[in-house]
Design a protein around this motif. Structure first.
Motif, PDB file in Angstrom:
ATOM      1  N   ASN A  15       0.789  -1.405  -0.120  1.00  5.92           N
ATOM      2  CA  ASN A  15      -0.051  -0.055   0.053  1.00  5.92           C
ATOM      3  C   ASN A  15       0.969   1.180   0.059  1.00  5.92           C
ATOM      4  O   ASN A  15       1.644   1.298   0.867  1.00  5.92           O
ATOM      5  CB  ASN A  15      -0.960  -0.136   1.237  1.00  5.92           C
ATOM      6  N   PHE A  18       0.679   2.938   3.597  1.00 10.90           N
ATOM      7  CA  PHE A  18       1.384   2.102   5.034  1.00 10.90           C
ATOM      8  C   PHE A  18       2.459   1.451   4.622  1.00 10.90           C
ATOM      9  O   PHE A  18       3.137   1.099   5.641  1.00 10.90           O
ATOM     10  CB  PHE A  18      -0.031   1.331   5.300  1.00 10.90           C
ATOM     11  N   ALA A 146      -7.131   3.439   2.178  1.00  9.53           N
ATOM     12  CA  ALA A 146      -6.234   4.016   3.400  1.00  9.53           C
ATOM     13  C   ALA A 146      -6.717   5.387   3.850  1.00  9.53           C
ATOM     14  O   ALA A 146      -7.291   5.294   5.148  1.00  9.53           O
ATOM     15  CB  ALA A 146      -4.720   4.282   3.075  1.00  9.53           C
ATOM     16  N   LEU A 179      -2.742   0.995  11.905  1.00  7.78           N
ATOM     17  CA  LEU A 179      -3.133   0.686  10.679  1.00  7.78           C
ATOM     18  C   LEU A 179      -2.082   0.175   9.581  1.00  7.78           C
ATOM     19  O   LEU A 179      -2.240  -0.757   9.154  1.00  7.78           O
ATOM     20  CB  LEU A 179      -3.985   2.005  10.052  1.00  7.78           C
ATOM     21  N   PHE A 183      -1.861  -3.514   8.018  1.00  6.38           N
ATOM     22  CA  PHE A 183      -1.617  -3.845   6.515  1.00  6.38           C
ATOM     23  C   PHE A 183      -0.335  -4.326   6.333  1.00  6.38           C
ATOM     24  O   PHE A 183      -0.112  -5.354   5.389  1.00  6.38           O
ATOM     25  CB  PHE A 183      -1.544  -2.320   5.705  1.00  6.38           C
TER      26      PHE A 183
END
Length: 192
Positions: A15, A18, A146, A179, A183
């Motif tokens: 991502n 992240f 996100a 978070l 991830f």
């Protein structure tokens, strides 16, 4: 690499926010409400997708044949700036409420390192045009996901009785870290 693996990898495993820590400024700045987060996600999706394709075409058919690869960053920034200006004009005419909600963050897409990062990553990974398009769209979806998740969390945090020292940015940064760790759990998935 198959298109499915590009999609899953770009959205979840690597991502852009992240895992690669690109696009943090709008991630923290526009994530107070889910509506503005989705609007920013849509704007970034448009810019990343078009900029990725245009950057790939320029790199492949102009910069590489002329031996001007050293101008890559400057050319890509100019393309991104043009696209953001175009988007700003269109949004101001068609969706003025979203234009007002995004405020100063809309022109900041020009300097959003996620947009430039995706354009450069596509070239570094050696993707063909369809893979570049797939990667651009998928990365944009990952960015939007996100942003949207984080905005939802921040809306809920506004309703929570928190100590005064933790309100606002401190609790937002803690949640962003949690978070990111969540991830990271996707990194164990083997695709292809």
């Amino acid at each position: 690499m198959t298109y499915i693996s590009i999609i899953i990898t770009a959205i979840f495993i690597n991502n852009i926010v992240f895992s690669q820590f690109l696009g943090i400024c709008p991630f923290l700045g526009v994530s107070k409400k889910t509506s503005s987060a989705l609007g920013m996600g849509a704007a970034v999706t448009f810019v990343i997708t078009i900029a990725t394709v245009v950057a790939w075409l320029l790199q492949t058919y102009v910069l590489n044949p002329l031996g001007l690869q050293f101008l890559q960053t400057i050319v890509f920034i100019l393309v991104i700036a043009f696209l953001v200006q175009l988007l700003e004009i269109v949004m101001k005419k068609t969706v003025p409420s979203l234009y007002q909600a995004l405020g100063v963050f809309l022109p900041l897409i020009t300097t959003n390192c996620a947009v430039l990062g995706v354009a450069i990553l596509v070239i570094q990974k050696g993707y063909n045009l369809m893979e570049a398009l797939t990667y651009g769209i998928s990365t944009s979806i990952g960015f939007t996901l996100a942003l949207w998740i984080f905005a939802g969390i921040r809306e809920q945090l506004e309703l929570m009785p928190l100590p005064r020292a933790m309100k606002g940015v401190p609790i937002a940064l803690i949640c962003a870290g949690i978070l990111a760790m969540a991830f990271m759990g996707f990194s164990g998935i083997k695709i292809g």
